[in-house]
Scaffold this motif. Structure first.
Motif, PDB file in Angstrom:
ATOM      1  N   CYS A 196      34.985  38.150  40.709  1.00 41.24           N
ATOM      2  CA  CYS A 196      35.213  37.787  42.109  1.00 41.24           C
ATOM      3  C   CYS A 196      36.039  36.512  42.143  1.00 41.24           C
ATOM      4  N   ASP A 197      37.182  36.565  42.829  1.00 38.35           N
ATOM      5  CA  ASP A 197      38.099  35.429  42.854  1.00 38.35           C
ATOM      6  C   ASP A 197      38.512  35.079  44.274  1.00 38.35           C
ATOM      7  N   THR A 198      38.559  33.785  44.543  1.00 37.71           N
ATOM      8  CA  THR A 198      39.181  33.271  45.767  1.00 37.71           C
ATOM      9  C   THR A 198      40.449  32.494  45.424  1.00 37.71           C
ATOM     10  N   GLN A 199      40.839  32.559  44.154  1.00 37.06           N
ATOM     11  CA  GLN A 199      42.111  32.017  43.691  1.00 37.06           C
ATOM     12  C   GLN A 199      42.835  33.097  42.903  1.00 37.06           C
ATOM     13  N   THR A 249      33.961  45.307  40.005  1.00 37.11           N
ATOM     14  CA  THR A 249      32.852  45.286  39.048  1.00 37.11           C
ATOM     15  C   THR A 249      33.102  46.237  37.890  1.00 37.11           C
ATOM     16  N   HIS A 250      32.965  45.669  36.707  1.00 36.26           N
ATOM     17  CA  HIS A 250      33.030  46.398  35.447  1.00 36.26           C
ATOM     18  C   HIS A 250      31.593  46.687  35.011  1.00 36.26           C
ATOM     19  N   PHE A 251      31.376  47.812  34.346  1.00 36.14           N
ATOM     20  CA  PHE A 251      30.029  48.164  33.891  1.00 36.14           C
ATOM     21  C   PHE A 251      30.053  48.471  32.402  1.00 36.14           C
ATOM     22  N   ILE A 252      29.036  47.978  31.696  1.00 34.61           N
ATOM     23  CA  ILE A 252      28.882  48.260  30.271  1.00 34.61           C
ATOM     24  C   ILE A 252      27.683  49.192  30.108  1.00 34.61           C
TER      25      ILE A 252
END
Length: 258
Positions: A196-199, A249-252
């Motif tokens: 999650c990025d705000t930049q 979202t990445h899932f392992i």
């Protein structure tokens, strides 16, 4: 296949070694938990970054096989792992692994399964090649979790829809547990890894996706070049204005052969 100019290739290499992709790669590494002497498979090894990490962990008594269908990627991987005697690379496909039955202590695959029309043949092959007790780790994005702010939401939806065309399956993490159980695996679990990025960080996942998606839309003719570049430019403008927002979202998923 996407063709990249030198500037784009440099930015992508920065992203592969940047914080986001490194974090994702490290998550798969940690779940696999390689030990000295392990024999491992890096399925869809790409440019060999994870293969190199694994080779260090298994040591001289272990071995890592990197498998990929792309000769260009294998050239990069071989150069990256040059001089390491415990690594080998093969061109090949997941449905026919060049591995003996019950020969692997572990196998890992990072953002590969989303390109399979049918995951079952590959899972069957992995089950065959793993030893009893062998560990399997599969990491993939769930593209339904993508949230990306735009002042032109219809255009953003269209760009994401175009990008979906390069995938065979956009919800691998949701489908994997049942398919793994069907193939005979046990001890199946799934762990989320959110970005999650705000930049708009130069080495981040969002910056990489902007480059890839813009190039894909233009090269496939799915969107006029001025419109695709305007979409990318808007994200730069939003970032400068402090209004950037991106989340995925990445899932392992991990499993074990009984």
């Amino acid at each position: 296949m996407l063709q990249f100019d030198e500037d784009t290739a440099r930015i992508l290499e920065d992203a592969y070694q940047g914080a986001d992709i490194t974090r994702r790669r490290r998550a798969s590494f940690d779940v696999l938990a390689p030990s000295p002497g392990d024999r491992l498979l890096d399925l869809g090894c790409g440019n060999g970054l994870l293969t190199l990490d694994l080779s260090r962990a298994v040591g001289d008594t272990g071995h890592v096989l990197g498998l990929d269908p792309s000769l260009d990627m294998l050239d990069l991987a071989r150069a990256r792992c040059a001089g390491r005697g415990n690594v080998a690379f093969r061109e090949g496909h997941a449905e026919a692994l060049p591995c003996d039955e019950n020969s692997l202590d572990g196998a890992v695959s990072l953002q590969v399964f989303e390109y399979f029309d049918d995951m079952r043949p590959t899972l069957t092959e992995l089950f065959r090649a793993l030893k009893p007790g062998g560990r399997l780790v599969i990491g993939d994005m769930h593209w339904d979790t993508l949230t990306w702010h735009s002042d032109r939401p219809a255009r953003m939806v269209e760009m994401c829809r175009i990008w979906d065309r390069h995938l065979a399956c956009r919800d691998v993490p949701a489908r994997l547990p049942a398919l793994l159980a069907e193939a005979g695996f046990r001890a199946i679990s799934t762990t989320p890894l959110a970005f999650c990025d705000t930049q708009l960080r130069p080495d981040g996942l969002a910056a990489m996706l902007i480059r890839l998606m813009t190039a894909y839309a233009i090269q496939t003719g799915a969107l006029a070049e001025p419109e695709a570049r305007a979409w990318a430019q808007e994200q730069q403008d939003l970032a400068r204005a402090g209004r950037f927002f991106f989340s995925l979202t990445h899932f392992i998923c991990q499993a074990q052969k009984p």
